[in-house]
Design a protein around this motif. Sequence first.
Motif, mmCIF file in Angstrom:
data_model
loop_
_atom_site.group_PDB
_atom_site.id
_atom_site.type_symbol
_atom_site.label_atom_id
_atom_site.label_comp_id
_atom_site.label_asym_id
_atom_site.label_seq_id
_atom_site.Cartn_x
_atom_site.Cartn_y
_atom_site.Cartn_z
ATOM 1 N N PHE A 178 0.840 -1.190 0.000
ATOM 2 C CA PHE A 178 0.000 0.000 0.000
ATOM 3 C C PHE A 178 0.880 1.246 0.000
ATOM 4 N N LEU A 179 0.677 2.094 -0.993
ATOM 5 C CA LEU A 179 1.368 3.378 -1.058
ATOM 6 C C LEU A 179 0.561 4.363 -0.225
ATOM 7 N N HIS A 236 14.050 2.753 4.683
ATOM 8 C CA HIS A 236 14.032 4.123 4.152
ATOM 9 C C HIS A 236 14.392 4.123 2.667
ATOM 10 N N HIS A 237 13.856 3.139 1.941
ATOM 11 C CA HIS A 237 14.140 3.015 0.516
ATOM 12 C C HIS A 237 13.693 4.258 -0.252
ATOM 13 N N ASP A 238 14.535 4.692 -1.158
ATOM 14 C CA ASP A 238 14.241 5.827 -2.040
ATOM 15 C C ASP A 238 13.849 7.090 -1.265
ATOM 16 N N GLY A 239 14.365 7.230 -0.049
ATOM 17 C CA GLY A 239 14.090 8.419 0.744
ATOM 18 C C GLY A 239 12.737 8.410 1.433
ATOM 19 N N ARG A 246 6.944 5.873 -0.610
ATOM 20 C CA ARG A 246 7.485 6.199 -1.933
ATOM 21 C C ARG A 246 7.393 4.966 -2.811
ATOM 22 N N LYS A 247 7.059 5.151 -4.071
ATOM 23 C CA LYS A 247 7.131 4.048 -5.018
ATOM 24 C C LYS A 247 8.591 3.665 -5.172
ATOM 25 N N SER A 250 11.993 2.815 -6.898
ATOM 26 C CA SER A 250 12.664 3.192 -8.141
ATOM 27 C C SER A 250 13.140 1.944 -8.878
ATOM 28 N N GLU A 251 13.407 2.094 -10.159
ATOM 29 C CA GLU A 251 13.940 0.981 -10.951
ATOM 30 C C GLU A 251 15.276 0.502 -10.380
ATOM 31 N N ALA A 252 16.097 1.437 -9.916
ATOM 32 C CA ALA A 252 17.404 1.068 -9.361
ATOM 33 C C ALA A 252 17.225 0.198 -8.111
ATOM 34 N N LEU A 253 16.300 0.570 -7.255
ATOM 35 C CA LEU A 253 16.066 -0.217 -6.042
ATOM 36 C C LEU A 253 15.515 -1.589 -6.413
ATOM 37 N N LEU A 254 14.553 -1.638 -7.318
ATOM 38 C CA LEU A 254 13.964 -2.908 -7.721
ATOM 39 C C LEU A 254 14.997 -3.844 -8.326
ATOM 40 N N ALA A 255 15.946 -3.299 -9.046
ATOM 41 C CA ALA A 255 16.985 -4.128 -9.654
ATOM 42 C C ALA A 255 17.867 -4.774 -8.601
ATOM 43 N N GLY A 256 17.990 -4.130 -7.436
ATOM 44 C CA GLY A 256 18.844 -4.655 -6.380
ATOM 45 C C GLY A 256 18.127 -5.564 -5.396
ATOM 46 N N LEU A 257 16.832 -5.690 -5.516
ATOM 47 C CA LEU A 257 16.091 -6.531 -4.561
ATOM 48 C C LEU A 257 16.198 -7.996 -4.871
#
Length: 133
Positions: free
Chosen positions: A66-67, A101-104, A123-124, A126-133
């Motif tokens: 949930f956002l 505290h992902h993506d601030g 926060r939704k 980011s593509e960078a975070l999703l790539a590292g999960l």
Amino acid sequence: MPQLDHTIVHSTDRFASARFLAEMLGAPEPRAYGPFAAVSLDNGVVLDFAEHVAPDGDFAPTHYAFLVTEDEFDEIFSRIKDRNLPYWADPRHKNAQSINHHDGGRGVYIDDPDGHALEFITRKYSEALLAGL
């Protein structure tokens, strides 16, 4: 673009699980709708909780994210702490009693009464975070 309208959430007690989520979100009381206990979200999506047990007597818990706004996060996190619920910063439950505290933003995971993972994020991802999960 198509939008999600509703989905079914399997539960052992439709109203207990629906109320748990509604209380966490500060949403209205779930309403009966046929065999469902329906929780309506602000964006028009409805979560229909249905009592369902597979032939083997169990079902696989799923994940619902949930956002929420910063203020909503504060309210939800207060409810989590007021109930002394276990919570985690990650989906694998390795970082107990902490938030991320992902993506601030801020994020937290809890389990509902049936073991479904409920994630609340400000926060939704980011593509960078999703790539590292």
